[in-house]
Design a protein around this motif. Structure first.
Motif, PDB file in Angstrom:
ATOM      1  N   LEU A   1      -2.041   8.519  -2.944  1.00 19.62           N
ATOM      2  CA  LEU A   1      -3.278   8.701  -2.187  1.00 19.62           C
ATOM      3  C   LEU A   1      -4.477   8.699  -3.125  1.00 19.62           C
ATOM      4  O   LEU A   1      -5.514   8.087  -2.821  1.00 19.62           O
ATOM      5  CB  LEU A   1      -3.226   9.999  -1.389  1.00 19.62           C
ATOM      6  CG  LEU A   1      -4.482  10.287  -0.549  1.00 19.62           C
ATOM      7  CD1 LEU A   1      -4.678   9.217   0.520  1.00 19.62           C
ATOM      8  CD2 LEU A   1      -4.414  11.673   0.079  1.00 19.62           C
TER       9      LEU A   1
ATOM     10  N   THR B   1      -3.154  13.035   5.132  1.00 19.20           N
ATOM     11  CA  THR B   1      -1.793  12.524   5.246  1.00 19.20           C
ATOM     12  C   THR B   1      -0.875  13.578   5.860  1.00 19.20           C
ATOM     13  O   THR B   1      -1.078  14.775   5.689  1.00 19.20           O
ATOM     14  CB  THR B   1      -1.240  12.108   3.873  1.00 19.20           C
ATOM     15  OG1 THR B   1      -1.176  13.248   3.001  1.00 19.20           O
ATOM     16  CG2 THR B   1      -2.107  11.030   3.234  1.00 19.20           C
TER      17      THR B   1
ATOM     18  N   ALA C   1       3.835   8.669   3.223  1.00 22.26           N
ATOM     19  CA  ALA C   1       3.005   9.047   2.079  1.00 22.26           C
ATOM     20  C   ALA C   1       3.595   8.610   0.755  1.00 22.26           C
ATOM     21  O   ALA C   1       2.861   8.464  -0.230  1.00 22.26           O
ATOM     22  CB  ALA C   1       2.791  10.559   2.078  1.00 22.26           C
TER      23      ALA C   1
ATOM     24  N   THR D   1       0.275   3.541   2.077  1.00 29.94           N
ATOM     25  CA  THR D   1      -0.843   4.428   1.731  1.00 29.94           C
ATOM     26  C   THR D   1      -2.113   3.632   1.490  1.00 29.94           C
ATOM     27  O   THR D   1      -3.196   3.992   1.969  1.00 29.94           O
ATOM     28  CB  THR D   1      -0.486   5.255   0.483  1.00 29.94           C
ATOM     29  OG1 THR D   1       0.673   6.047   0.759  1.00 29.94           O
ATOM     30  CG2 THR D   1      -1.635   6.163   0.083  1.00 29.94           C
TER      31      THR D   1
END
Length: 237
Positions: free
Chosen positions: A124, A9, A60, A66
């Motif tokens: 994430l 990311t 993010a 995401t």
């Protein structure tokens, strides 16, 4: 690690971009995310390897974005072997005003920093862990020495302390599922972060941190390398 798929990311510049290039040079497949379409396109065009490099527009700190980035990576390359939570930034009052603190900084500028630096890695992890469990993969969180050493009234540092705690919490969960978790803590880096864009003379270039991330990703099956702290010689804190 050979021929694996890695999602990074915030990888259009700095540590993330250097890590992506190193992985591509070593024969891996890489997906990178960025919020700015033009910067992402420029990175993809400059870096090459169109058969092994995927770019995805994503914030993010945004869960649907995401989740979509992870899903697209798996659909495009067939699997996910590692994810690197690299996206993060320092709000402009901290970045451009030496000594800005909770006592004199601008609260209007803080929420995006907190969301990106703290919520981003958690999102994430939530999206990537099922796929990493399927491959026996690894999650890497990019923290900071500022998450190991206190700094007076420094909210940016506090977000990195949160990443330090998150990494250990995730490790305790992930290790029972065959997933490795590594926290990489860089010291002072030569980037535009510094007030006046003037880094200390001893600050290290981002590619040294990228090498550390790749070292973590190269650990053999069954080895969980949990924390790497990398400072330049000359940094006393």
């Amino acid at each position: 690690m050979t021929g694996k798929t890695v999602l990074i990311t915030g990888a259009t510049s700095g540590i993330g971009a250097h890590t992506a290039r190193l992985l591509l040079d070593r024969g891996h497949r890489v997906a990178v995310t960025g919020r700015d379409k033009s910067r992402l396109r420029a990175f993809l065009d400059e870096t090459g390897h169109p058969d092994r490099l995927l770019g995805v527009i994503a914030d993010a700190a945004d869960w649907p974005a995401t989740q979509a980035a992870v899903t697209r990576t798996v659909e495009h390359f067939g699997a996910l072997h590692a994810a690197v939570a690299n996206a993060g930034f320092v709000s402009s009052d901290y970045q451009h005003t030496a000594g800005a603190t909770l006592g004199d900084g601008d609260p209007e500028l803080w929420p995006p920093m907190v969301l990106t630096n703290v919520l981003g890695p958690a999102l994430l992890a939530r999206a990537a862990l099922p796929h990493l469990e399927a491959t026996g993969g690894r999650l890497v969180l990019v923290g900071s020495v500022a998450g190991l050493k206190n700094s007076p009234a420094n909210l940016s540092s506090a977000t990195k302390w949160a990443v330090t705690g998150l990494a250990e919490n995730l490790r305790m969960y992930a290790t029972t599922r065959g997933i490795g978790v590594t926290l990489v803590n860089p010291g002072m880096i030569d980037t535009p972060f510094w007030p006046g864009d003037s880094a200390p003379s001893f600050a290290m270039p981002p590619h040294h941190v990228a090498e550390s991330i790749c070292f973590a990703l190269d650990q053999p099956a069954g080895v969980d390398l949990n924390t790497l702290t990398i400072r330049p010689i000359g940094q006393p804190v």
